[in-house]
Design a protein around this motif. Structure first.
Motif, mmCIF file in Angstrom:
data_model
loop_
_atom_site.group_PDB
_atom_site.id
_atom_site.type_symbol
_atom_site.label_atom_id
_atom_site.label_comp_id
_atom_site.label_asym_id
_atom_site.label_seq_id
_atom_site.Cartn_x
_atom_site.Cartn_y
_atom_site.Cartn_z
ATOM 1 N N ILE A 84 61.871 -36.520 -8.035
ATOM 2 C CA ILE A 84 60.842 -37.152 -7.210
ATOM 3 C C ILE A 84 59.905 -37.984 -8.075
ATOM 4 C CG2 ILE A 84 58.832 -36.665 -5.753
ATOM 5 C CD1 ILE A 84 60.359 -34.256 -4.667
ATOM 6 N N THR A 85 59.609 -37.492 -9.282
ATOM 7 C CA THR A 85 58.757 -38.254 -10.204
ATOM 8 C C THR A 85 59.393 -39.604 -10.539
ATOM 9 O OG1 THR A 85 57.854 -36.217 -11.169
ATOM 10 C CG2 THR A 85 57.665 -38.224 -12.480
ATOM 11 N N LYS A 86 60.707 -39.609 -10.731
ATOM 12 C CA LYS A 86 61.405 -40.874 -11.007
ATOM 13 C C LYS A 86 61.339 -41.802 -9.798
ATOM 14 C CE LYS A 86 64.631 -38.924 -14.392
ATOM 15 N NZ LYS A 86 66.048 -38.634 -14.697
ATOM 16 N N LEU A 87 61.456 -41.221 -8.599
ATOM 17 C CA LEU A 87 61.371 -42.049 -7.392
ATOM 18 C C LEU A 87 59.981 -42.660 -7.243
ATOM 19 C CD1 LEU A 87 63.316 -39.840 -4.807
ATOM 20 C CD2 LEU A 87 64.070 -41.988 -5.839
ATOM 21 N N VAL A 88 58.949 -41.877 -7.572
ATOM 22 C CA VAL A 88 57.582 -42.415 -7.516
ATOM 23 C C VAL A 88 57.426 -43.541 -8.537
ATOM 24 C CG1 VAL A 88 55.137 -41.886 -7.866
ATOM 25 C CG2 VAL A 88 56.585 -40.279 -6.636
ATOM 26 N N GLN A 92 56.314 -47.402 -7.896
ATOM 27 C CA GLN A 92 55.315 -48.158 -8.655
ATOM 28 C C GLN A 92 55.873 -49.507 -9.094
ATOM 29 O OE1 GLN A 92 54.361 -45.171 -11.692
ATOM 30 N NE2 GLN A 92 52.291 -45.045 -10.880
ATOM 31 N N SER A 93 57.126 -49.512 -9.521
ATOM 32 C CA SER A 93 57.754 -50.782 -9.937
ATOM 33 C C SER A 93 57.857 -51.751 -8.762
ATOM 34 C CB SER A 93 59.150 -50.501 -10.516
ATOM 35 O OG SER A 93 59.068 -49.702 -11.671
ATOM 36 N N THR A 94 58.169 -51.215 -7.592
ATOM 37 C CA THR A 94 58.272 -52.063 -6.396
ATOM 38 C C THR A 94 56.924 -52.683 -6.059
ATOM 39 O OG1 THR A 94 60.041 -50.642 -5.541
ATOM 40 C CG2 THR A 94 58.960 -52.113 -3.984
ATOM 41 N N VAL A 95 55.861 -51.882 -6.144
ATOM 42 C CA VAL A 95 54.520 -52.401 -5.868
ATOM 43 C C VAL A 95 54.142 -53.473 -6.896
ATOM 44 C CG1 VAL A 95 52.073 -51.813 -5.771
ATOM 45 C CG2 VAL A 95 53.755 -50.317 -4.702
ATOM 46 N N LYS A 96 54.483 -53.230 -8.153
ATOM 47 C CA LYS A 96 54.176 -54.219 -9.193
ATOM 48 C C LYS A 96 54.903 -55.528 -8.944
ATOM 49 C CE LYS A 96 53.069 -50.939 -12.890
ATOM 50 N NZ LYS A 96 53.479 -50.379 -14.205
ATOM 51 N N ARG A 280 60.792 -44.193 -0.448
ATOM 52 C CA ARG A 280 59.884 -43.189 0.121
ATOM 53 C C ARG A 280 60.664 -42.141 0.905
ATOM 54 N NH1 ARG A 280 57.364 -42.291 4.882
ATOM 55 N NH2 ARG A 280 55.221 -41.466 4.825
ATOM 56 N N THR A 281 61.672 -42.576 1.662
ATOM 57 C CA THR A 281 62.506 -41.642 2.421
ATOM 58 C C THR A 281 63.281 -40.713 1.490
ATOM 59 O OG1 THR A 281 62.739 -43.243 4.222
ATOM 60 C CG2 THR A 281 64.376 -41.475 4.102
ATOM 61 N N GLN A 282 63.734 -41.251 0.359
ATOM 62 C CA GLN A 282 64.496 -40.443 -0.595
ATOM 63 C C GLN A 282 63.663 -39.297 -1.165
ATOM 64 O OE1 GLN A 282 67.737 -40.444 -1.425
ATOM 65 N NE2 GLN A 282 67.979 -41.945 0.228
ATOM 66 N N ILE A 283 62.356 -39.469 -1.224
ATOM 67 C CA ILE A 283 61.494 -38.382 -1.706
ATOM 68 C C ILE A 283 61.628 -37.176 -0.789
ATOM 69 C CG2 ILE A 283 59.082 -37.668 -1.988
ATOM 70 C CD1 ILE A 283 58.448 -40.453 -2.981
ATOM 71 N N ASP A 284 61.560 -37.400 0.525
ATOM 72 C CA ASP A 284 61.685 -36.305 1.489
ATOM 73 C C ASP A 284 63.059 -35.660 1.406
ATOM 74 O OD1 ASP A 284 59.142 -36.996 2.258
ATOM 75 O OD2 ASP A 284 59.744 -38.017 4.095
ATOM 76 N N GLN A 285 64.098 -36.479 1.279
ATOM 77 C CA GLN A 285 65.457 -35.945 1.250
ATOM 78 C C GLN A 285 65.726 -35.150 -0.020
ATOM 79 O OE1 GLN A 285 68.006 -39.343 1.910
ATOM 80 N NE2 GLN A 285 67.481 -39.485 4.085
ATOM 81 N N LEU A 286 65.236 -35.650 -1.142
ATOM 82 C CA LEU A 286 65.442 -34.938 -2.399
ATOM 83 C C LEU A 286 64.721 -33.590 -2.384
ATOM 84 C CD1 LEU A 286 65.414 -36.605 -5.915
ATOM 85 C CD2 LEU A 286 64.596 -34.292 -5.584
ATOM 86 N N ALA A 287 63.525 -33.558 -1.828
ATOM 87 C CA ALA A 287 62.767 -32.304 -1.745
ATOM 88 C C ALA A 287 63.516 -31.283 -0.893
ATOM 89 C CB ALA A 287 61.376 -32.558 -1.179
ATOM 90 N N LYS A 288 64.132 -31.725 0.198
ATOM 91 C CA LYS A 288 64.874 -30.820 1.072
ATOM 92 C C LYS A 288 66.131 -30.277 0.397
ATOM 93 C CE LYS A 288 63.261 -32.965 5.373
ATOM 94 N NZ LYS A 288 63.654 -33.745 6.572
ATOM 95 N N ASP A 289 66.679 -31.026 -0.531
ATOM 96 C CA ASP A 289 67.920 -30.611 -1.206
ATOM 97 C C ASP A 289 67.674 -29.731 -2.428
ATOM 98 O OD1 ASP A 289 69.414 -31.975 0.647
ATOM 99 O OD2 ASP A 289 69.571 -33.804 -0.550
ATOM 100 N N SER A 290 66.423 -29.481 -2.773
ATOM 101 C CA SER A 290 66.110 -28.742 -4.006
ATOM 102 C C SER A 290 66.045 -27.235 -3.758
ATOM 103 C CB SER A 290 64.778 -29.246 -4.586
ATOM 104 O OG SER A 290 64.842 -30.618 -4.892
ATOM 105 N N SER A 291 67.100 -26.690 -3.146
ATOM 106 C CA SER A 291 67.125 -25.257 -2.846
ATOM 107 C C SER A 291 68.190 -24.560 -3.682
ATOM 108 C CB SER A 291 67.397 -25.025 -1.354
ATOM 109 O OG SER A 291 68.694 -25.495 -1.001
ATOM 110 N N PHE A 292 67.991 -23.250 -3.885
ATOM 111 C CA PHE A 292 68.973 -22.430 -4.605
ATOM 112 C C PHE A 292 69.049 -21.088 -3.897
ATOM 113 C CE2 PHE A 292 70.314 -19.290 -7.704
ATOM 114 C CZ PHE A 292 71.391 -19.905 -8.315
ATOM 115 N N ASN A 293 70.261 -20.753 -3.507
ATOM 116 C CA ASN A 293 70.496 -19.458 -2.850
ATOM 117 C C ASN A 293 69.618 -19.301 -1.605
ATOM 118 O OD1 ASN A 293 71.868 -16.989 -2.672
ATOM 119 N ND2 ASN A 293 70.254 -15.885 -3.755
ATOM 120 N N GLY A 294 69.415 -20.415 -0.903
ATOM 121 C CA GLY A 294 68.672 -20.364 0.348
ATOM 122 C C GLY A 294 67.162 -20.428 0.216
#
Length: 442
Positions: A84-88, A92-96, A280-294
């Motif tokens: 997520i940090t890389k996505l942020v 930032q690059s897009t805004v620049k 921005r959408t990828q941030i939400d999706q990546l967070a949802k995929d960051s699970s282990f053993n439920g």
């Protein structure tokens, strides 16, 4: 059946041989099992103590799987934060990129001409140079034309006005500066505006003062004069009482009627909106995929890692409450092409500045969350190593109580074998002594 009567010598040697054999059997059993205490009969204290130590070691070893799963859950969440940090960073690059494309809707206005063709003919100068060289004030309130020997002035009466001031406001940024009007020229006014950072100024070839905002927000511009810094600045910020002297209207200093930009949309910025929203959408999706053993610590789940075999208040564990991580929670708003509350207008410089600040804040939040997870991970890993070592210590302690020393037992068995052979020889000699009576009947 009548029992056989043995002599005293034979009976003693037989008893010794039986004791030796029994001892051999004990030692052979120790060598076979590897233990010197195989049951409570052998040594009740050592047996039950070792059993308790082995039971606890087994329970702690069983907890290692749970600790390992907990560590993997934390590491998964940590990897999610890294992504997520890389996505942020990409946001930032897009805004620049958007900021690098200067918007075409910069608020710009040109005042009325400050020089005439007549003055140009008399002075042999361009309209631009004549306007730049004109003084702010003179002996009366009437504008004096430039001549071959005089630069002329814009008509500020220096007998009643000592100070001049400019006022600029764009969004929440305000700039005010004052100067002496006796010797000041329009060049000084241009330079003061250019120092503001709010707008830039220049005098064009028509002899007109041009003021252009550095951002896409409306610019309020006022020029005032007075008896001192305070009165001149108040005039500039208030009614702009001398705006007309330099070619501008009094309304240019009023919010809503100031210098405004044209409604021209930057194509480059428009094309970057979809890219920004996709990231921005990828941030939400990546967070949802960051699970282990439920368990997902980036979706508000709770993780509990048990460290000892006890229950109730004697139980030690680590409870980690996860956070719901999303673009909205990080303060990253969706981008659009117009001005609307709750969204980022990619055509507006001020909104892009706000987006940059929001992304910086999001990175700070991510670093804080990563630090918390890192601290919990360190605790879990430390307890994992401790549990492994403690289980090993318990097992070793139990072994010290019940395990046999092969070298010692082997030496004892060898000695017993020798003793057995000697006992057998002694028994044979005793039998031979008993047989001596047969010679009396020979």
């Amino acid at each position: 059946m009548a029992s056989t009567i043995l002599s005293s010598g034979v009976r003693n040697n037989l008893l010794t041989l039986q004791q030796t054999t029994a001892q051999q059997n004990v030692i052979q059993n120790r060598l076979a099992t590897g233990k010197k205490v195989n049951s409570a009969i052998d040594n009740p204290v050592n047996y039950f103590t070792a059993l308790s130590l082995n039971d606890r070691s087994s329970q702690l070893t069983g907890l290692l799987d749970g600790i390992s799963n907990g560590i993997q859950t934390i590491q998964t969440a940590s990897k999610g934060i890294d992504g997520i940090t890389k996505l942020v960073g990409s946001l930032q690059s897009t805004v620049k990129q958007a900021q690098a494309d200067a918007a075409q809707n910069r608020p710009t206005k040109a005042g009325t001409a400050l020089a005439t063709a007549t003055e140009a003919a008399v002075t042999s100068k361009s309209l631009k140079d004549i306007a730049l060289d004109k003084k702010i004030g003179g002996a009366d309130a009437t504008a004096d034309a430039a001549t071959a020997t005089s630069p002329g002035d814009v008509g500020i009466d220096t007998t009643t006005n000592v100070k001049g001031a400019i006022f600029l406001k764009s969004g929440s940024t305000t700039y005010t500066a004052s100067f002496d009007v006796a010797n000041a020229t329009m060049r000084d006014v241009v330079n003061e505006i250019n120092k503001s950072g709010v707008a830039t100024a220049f005098i064009d070839e028509k002899g007109q003062l041009n003021v252009k905002g550095t951002g896409s927000e409306e610019v309020q511009f006022g020029f005032g004069v007075g008896t001192d810094d305070t009165t001149s600045q108040a005039a500039a910020a208030g009614a702009g009482n001398a705006n007309a002297k330099i070619g501008f209207a009094t309304a240019d200093n009023v919010a809503g009627t100031g210098i405004k930009g044209q409604s021209i949309t930057s194509a480059v910025r428009s094309n970057l909106i979809q890219q920004y929203n996709d990231l921005r959408t990828q941030i939400d999706q990546l967070a949802k995929d960051s699970s282990f053993n439920g368990i997902n610590l980036l979706q508000g789940d709770r993780l509990s890692i048990q460290f000892n075999e006890k229950t109730g208040k004697n139980q030690t564990k680590l409870d980690i409450q996860g956070s719901t991580l999303s673009a909205d929670n990080l303060g990253i708003s969706q981008a659009i092409n117009t001005q609307l509350n709750g969204f980022i207008n990619f055509q507006n410089d001020a909104d892009l500045d706000k987006a940059t600040a929001a992304l910086t804040g999001a990175l700070t939040s991510l670093k804080s969350l990563a630090s918390t997870l890192g601290s919990n991970l360190s605790v879990a890993q430390t307890r994992q190593d401790f549990t492994k070592e403690l289980a090993n210590v318990l097992t070793t302690g139990a072994g010290n109580l019940v395990l046999a020393d092969p070298n010692e037992e082997g030496a004892s068995l060898l000695a017993l074998n020798t003793r057995q052979q000697l006992s057998q020889t002694a028994l044979s000699l005793a039998n031979q002594a008993d047989q001596g009576v047969l010679r009396l009947f020979g």
